[in-house]
Scaffold this active site. Structure first.
Site: not given
Ligand code: AMP
Length: 188
Positions: A14, A89, A128, A134, A145
């Site tokens: 994404k 989400r 990754r 990370r 996740r």
């Molecule tokens: P991402 O980089 O989009 O994979 O987000 C990393 C982490 O941030 C996720 O595993 C969640 O813990 C948190 N996070 C990001 N976006 C959201 C969202 N829309 N709702 C809840 N948690 C989020």
């Protein structure tokens, strides 16, 4: 006007695709994950609250991320389109977004769902983890996740299908090919 949501499992690409699409249409990329990671780095109260959820592979509470997106979407640079990467989400987030975008007159008109099979995702995320280090890319956290994605985010696919906004794009293939497929949809 392109008001876009990018959906897909963690590791579907994404972020990479979002960057390319935003450059092409000159619209801001709103990544809740990036905003939260920046808050952690800056040790803000938001960052301190979000960190424990993120490190465990849990979703940050709805009110928190909805607040972030609300602030961000009100900004002028979102008047000519925007791309949400990693939000919504949960159904609660999707409903809040509907209300908000209606109020701001910035309604979503495209939902791009990047499809990648689970085994491929776990493989990519572990790779990754090695490269980016990370904190949320260890195997246990990755599995958590994925579980949260299946339980909480998958229902949004139906939600947007019913609104006739959903477009599925195969997230497998070269980065350029995938970008081309997304552009074909958005250029219509
Ligand atoms: P991402 O980089 O989009 O994979 O987000 C990393 C982490 O941030 C996720 O595993 C969640 O813990 C948190 N996070 C990001 N976006 C959201 C969202 N829309 N709702 C809840 N948690 C989020």
């Amino acid at each position: 006007m392109k008001n876009i949501i990018f959906m897909g499992p963690p590791g579907a690409g994404k972020g990479t695709q979002a960057k390319r699409i935003c450059e092409k249409f000159k619209i801001p990329q709103i990544s809740t994950g990036d905003i939260l990671r920046k808050a952690i780095q800056d040790q803000t109260p938001l960052g301190l609250e979000a960190k424990k959820f993120m490190d465990a592979g849990e979703l940050v509470p709805d009110e928190v991320v909805i607040g972030i997106v609300e602030e961000r979407l009100k900004a002028k640079d979102c008047d000519n389109g925007y791309l949400l990467d990693g939000f919504p989400r949960t159904l609660k987030q999707a409903e809040a977004l509907d209300n908000l975008t209606e109020k701001l007159n910035k309604k979503i008109n495209y939902v791009i769902n990047l499809e990648v099979a689970e085994e491929e995702i776990v493989k990519r995320l572990l790779k990754r983890a090695e490269i980016e280090k990370r904190a949320d890319d260890t195997e246990d956290v990755i599995r958590n996740r994925m579980k949260n994605y299946y339980n909480q985010t998958i229902p949004l696919i139906d939600y947007y299908r019913k609104k006739n906004l959903l477009v599925n794009i195969q997230g497998i293939g070269s980065i350029d090919e995938i970008t081309d497929n997304i552009l074909k949809v958005l250029e219509n």
